[in-house]
Design a protein around this motif. Structure first.
Motif, PDB file in Angstrom:
ATOM      1  N   LEU A  54       0.574  -1.125  -0.288  1.00 44.96           N
ATOM      2  CA  LEU A  54       0.165   0.215  -0.078  1.00 44.96           C
ATOM      3  C   LEU A  54       0.754   0.759  -0.208  1.00 44.96           C
ATOM      4  O   LEU A  54       0.592   2.254  -0.614  1.00 44.96           O
ATOM      5  N   ARG A  55       2.108   1.427   0.951  1.00 45.62           N
ATOM      6  CA  ARG A  55       2.604   2.220   0.906  1.00 45.62           C
ATOM      7  C   ARG A  55       3.364   2.781  -0.935  1.00 45.62           C
ATOM      8  O   ARG A  55       4.137   4.006  -0.994  1.00 45.62           O
ATOM      9  N   ASP A  56       3.920   1.952  -1.503  1.00 45.34           N
ATOM     10  CA  ASP A  56       4.183   2.283  -2.657  1.00 45.34           C
ATOM     11  C   ASP A  56       3.455   2.608  -3.772  1.00 45.34           C
ATOM     12  O   ASP A  56       3.774   2.980  -4.857  1.00 45.34           O
ATOM     13  N   ILE A  57       2.133   2.373  -4.056  1.00 51.93           N
ATOM     14  CA  ILE A  57       0.777   1.878  -4.508  1.00 51.93           C
ATOM     15  C   ILE A  57       0.167   3.625  -4.375  1.00 51.93           C
ATOM     16  O   ILE A  57      -0.206   4.203  -4.762  1.00 51.93           O
ATOM     17  N   LEU A  58       0.097   3.492  -2.422  1.00 54.06           N
ATOM     18  CA  LEU A  58      -0.657   4.935  -2.104  1.00 54.06           C
ATOM     19  C   LEU A  58      -0.139   5.971  -1.453  1.00 54.06           C
ATOM     20  O   LEU A  58      -0.881   5.459   0.332  1.00 54.06           O
ATOM     21  N   PRO A  59       0.765   5.775  -0.804  1.00 58.15           N
ATOM     22  CA  PRO A  59       1.539   6.193   0.257  1.00 58.15           C
ATOM     23  C   PRO A  59       0.900   7.532   1.128  1.00 58.15           C
ATOM     24  O   PRO A  59       0.854   7.917   2.024  1.00 58.15           O
ATOM     25  N   GLU A  60       0.473   8.689  -0.244  1.00 58.45           N
ATOM     26  CA  GLU A  60      -0.472   9.252   1.140  1.00 58.45           C
ATOM     27  C   GLU A  60      -1.538   8.987   1.419  1.00 58.45           C
ATOM     28  O   GLU A  60      -2.425   9.464   1.701  1.00 58.45           O
ATOM     29  N   TRP A  61      -2.096   7.796   1.356  1.00 56.31           N
ATOM     30  CA  TRP A  61      -2.973   6.933   1.675  1.00 56.31           C
ATOM     31  C   TRP A  61      -3.321   6.989   3.206  1.00 56.31           C
ATOM     32  O   TRP A  61      -2.470   6.478   4.051  1.00 56.31           O
ATOM     33  N   THR A  62      -4.482   7.715   3.838  1.00 55.74           N
ATOM     34  CA  THR A  62      -4.661   7.299   5.406  1.00 55.74           C
ATOM     35  C   THR A  62      -5.730   6.959   6.189  1.00 55.74           C
ATOM     36  O   THR A  62      -6.578   6.729   5.312  1.00 55.74           O
ATOM     37  N   HIS A  63      -5.690   6.155   7.121  1.00 58.31           N
ATOM     38  CA  HIS A  63      -6.749   5.131   7.738  1.00 58.31           C
ATOM     39  C   HIS A  63      -7.970   6.285   8.320  1.00 58.31           C
ATOM     40  O   HIS A  63      -8.119   7.321   8.764  1.00 58.31           O
ATOM     41  N   PRO A  64      -9.005   5.714   7.373  1.00 57.56           N
ATOM     42  CA  PRO A  64     -10.386   6.912   7.482  1.00 57.56           C
ATOM     43  C   PRO A  64     -10.174   6.636   9.084  1.00 57.56           C
ATOM     44  O   PRO A  64     -11.623   7.598   9.352  1.00 57.56           O
ATOM     45  N   LYS A  65     -10.404   6.181  10.426  1.00 67.99           N
ATOM     46  CA  LYS A  65     -10.919   5.951  11.580  1.00 67.99           C
ATOM     47  C   LYS A  65      -9.850   6.727  11.805  1.00 67.99           C
ATOM     48  O   LYS A  65     -10.518   7.087  13.051  1.00 67.99           O
ATOM     49  N   THR A  66      -8.062   6.823  12.151  1.00 69.63           N
ATOM     50  CA  THR A  66      -7.736   6.950  12.859  1.00 69.63           C
ATOM     51  C   THR A  66      -7.003   8.137  12.650  1.00 69.63           C
ATOM     52  O   THR A  66      -6.287   8.683  13.433  1.00 69.63           O
ATOM     53  N   GLY A  67      -6.990   8.265  10.926  1.00 72.75           N
ATOM     54  CA  GLY A  67      -5.929   9.283  10.634  1.00 72.75           C
ATOM     55  C   GLY A  67      -4.816   9.070  10.086  1.00 72.75           C
ATOM     56  O   GLY A  67      -3.536   9.784   9.897  1.00 72.75           O
ATOM     57  N   ASP A  68      -4.285   7.867  10.786  1.00 71.12           N
ATOM     58  CA  ASP A  68      -3.313   7.180  10.594  1.00 71.12           C
ATOM     59  C   ASP A  68      -2.148   7.085   9.348  1.00 71.12           C
ATOM     60  O   ASP A  68      -3.322   6.440   8.688  1.00 71.12           O
ATOM     61  N   ASP A  69      -1.362   7.806   8.852  1.00 74.71           N
ATOM     62  CA  ASP A  69      -0.277   7.337   7.218  1.00 74.71           C
ATOM     63  C   ASP A  69      -0.150   5.896   7.535  1.00 74.71           C
ATOM     64  O   ASP A  69       0.601   5.406   8.610  1.00 74.71           O
ATOM     65  N   VAL A  70      -0.020   5.462   6.131  1.00 80.94           N
ATOM     66  CA  VAL A  70       0.560   4.411   6.011  1.00 80.94           C
ATOM     67  C   VAL A  70       1.992   4.391   6.643  1.00 80.94           C
ATOM     68  O   VAL A  70       2.638   2.803   7.447  1.00 80.94           O
ATOM     69  N   THR A  71       2.864   4.983   6.279  1.00 80.70           N
ATOM     70  CA  THR A  71       3.895   4.578   7.484  1.00 80.70           C
ATOM     71  C   THR A  71       4.303   5.237   8.331  1.00 80.70           C
ATOM     72  O   THR A  71       5.633   3.986   9.573  1.00 80.70           O
ATOM     73  N   ALA A  72       3.591   5.555   9.497  1.00 83.22           N
ATOM     74  CA  ALA A  72       2.943   5.621  10.423  1.00 83.22           C
ATOM     75  C   ALA A  72       2.575   4.020  11.431  1.00 83.22           C
ATOM     76  O   ALA A  72       3.275   3.445  12.204  1.00 83.22           O
ATOM     77  N   MET A  73       1.357   3.757  10.401  1.00 86.62           N
ATOM     78  CA  MET A  73       0.684   2.186  10.565  1.00 86.62           C
ATOM     79  C   MET A  73       2.201   0.732  10.415  1.00 86.62           C
ATOM     80  O   MET A  73       2.638   0.347  11.587  1.00 86.62           O
ATOM     81  N   ILE A  74       2.680   1.363  10.097  1.00 88.44           N
ATOM     82  CA  ILE A  74       3.786   0.071   9.057  1.00 88.44           C
ATOM     83  C   ILE A  74       5.034   0.108  10.632  1.00 88.44           C
ATOM     84  O   ILE A  74       6.005  -0.483  11.258  1.00 88.44           O
ATOM     85  N   SER A  75       5.425   0.962  11.203  1.00 87.95           N
ATOM     86  CA  SER A  75       6.468   1.432  12.151  1.00 87.95           C
ATOM     87  C   SER A  75       5.875   1.160  13.302  1.00 87.95           C
ATOM     88  O   SER A  75       6.660   0.647  14.051  1.00 87.95           O
ATOM     89  N   ALA A  76       4.273   1.178  13.522  1.00 90.93           N
ATOM     90  CA  ALA A  76       3.756   0.299  14.867  1.00 90.93           C
ATOM     91  C   ALA A  76       3.799  -1.100  14.579  1.00 90.93           C
ATOM     92  O   ALA A  76       3.286  -1.677  15.653  1.00 90.93           O
ATOM     93  N   LEU A  77       4.326  -1.550  13.630  1.00 91.80           N
ATOM     94  CA  LEU A  77       4.339  -3.249  13.535  1.00 91.80           C
ATOM     95  C   LEU A  77       4.991  -3.696  13.819  1.00 91.80           C
ATOM     96  O   LEU A  77       6.453  -3.417  14.164  1.00 91.80           O
ATOM     97  N   PRO A  78       4.656  -4.500  14.779  1.00 90.08           N
ATOM     98  CA  PRO A  78       6.016  -5.818  15.741  1.00 90.08           C
ATOM     99  C   PRO A  78       7.252  -5.767  14.391  1.00 90.08           C
ATOM    100  O   PRO A  78       6.951  -6.835  13.757  1.00 90.08           O
ATOM    101  N   ALA A  79       7.783  -6.538  14.775  1.00 88.46           N
ATOM    102  CA  ALA A  79       9.445  -6.680  14.438  1.00 88.46           C
ATOM    103  C   ALA A  79       9.124  -8.286  13.741  1.00 88.46           C
ATOM    104  O   ALA A  79       9.603  -8.489  12.450  1.00 88.46           O
ATOM    105  N   GLU A  80       8.697  -8.986  14.782  1.00 90.01           N
ATOM    106  CA  GLU A  80       8.362  -9.772  13.810  1.00 90.01           C
ATOM    107  C   GLU A  80       7.812 -10.029  12.346  1.00 90.01           C
ATOM    108  O   GLU A  80       7.757 -11.022  11.802  1.00 90.01           O
ATOM    109  N   GLN A  81       6.350  -8.596  11.742  1.00 96.47           N
ATOM    110  CA  GLN A  81       6.180  -8.947  10.558  1.00 96.47           C
ATOM    111  C   GLN A  81       7.271  -8.066   9.646  1.00 96.47           C
ATOM    112  O   GLN A  81       6.531  -7.551   8.299  1.00 96.47           O
ATOM    113  N   ASP A  82       8.286  -8.524   9.406  1.00 94.39           N
ATOM    114  CA  ASP A  82       9.057  -7.895   8.942  1.00 94.39           C
ATOM    115  C   ASP A  82       8.917  -7.968   7.760  1.00 94.39           C
ATOM    116  O   ASP A  82       9.053  -9.900   7.304  1.00 94.39           O
TER     117      ASP A  82
END
Length: 107
Positions: free
Chosen positions: A73-101
Motif C-alpha cells: 500500500l505504501r508503494d501504491i498509495l503512500p498518501e493514503w490515511t486510515h479513515p478512522k484513525t487518520g494514521d498514514d501508511v508510514t506511521a502504521m508500518i512503524s507501529a508493526l511488531p518486528a516479527e512482521q518484517d
C-alpha cells in the motif's frame, strides 16, 4: 485484497455482496471464518467510507496490523490515511511488531 477509491460509490454494498457471491461460487462452497479458501477477497477501503455492519466492515478491521497489506500500500498509495484513525501508511508500518518484517524478493 481490494482497495477501492472510486468517484461514485452509490452501489458499494451491492458490489460487496456480489463479490461475496463470486467468492462462494468460485470456491464451490460457503466460507467459514479463518478457514483456508480457494479465493479470498478482502475489501480494505472504499473511498474513505466507515461501515460497521455484520456483512461489511470498512475499513478492513485488521489492515493496520498487517505488513503484507501496508508495505505494498505504501508503494501504491503512500498518501493514503486510515479513515478512522487518520494514521498514514508510514506511521502504521512503524507501529508493526518486528516479527512482521517483510522484505522484497530478490529479482
Amino acid at each position: 485484497m481490494l482497495f477501492f477509491s472510486p468517484t461514485q460509490h452509490c452501489h458499494q454494498k451491492r458490489r460487496w455482496r456480489n463479490s461475496t457471491r463470486l467468492r462462494a461460487n468460485l470456491a464451490g462452497q460457503e466460507n467459514v471464518r479463518n478457514e483456508a479458501r480457494v479465493l479470498d477477497i478482502d475489501l480494505l477501503d472504499y473511498d474513505g467510507e466507515v461501515i460497521d455492519e455484520p456483512s461489511l466492515t470498512l475499513p478492513h478491521p485488521r489492515l493496520h496490523q498487517r505488513a503484507f497489506v501496508l508495505m505494498p500500500l505504501r508503494d501504491i498509495l503512500p498518501e493514503w490515511t486510515h479513515p478512522k484513525t487518520g494514521d498514514d501508511v508510514t506511521a502504521m508500518i512503524s507501529a508493526l511488531p518486528a516479527e512482521q518484517d517483510i522484505r522484497a524478493m530478490a529479482e
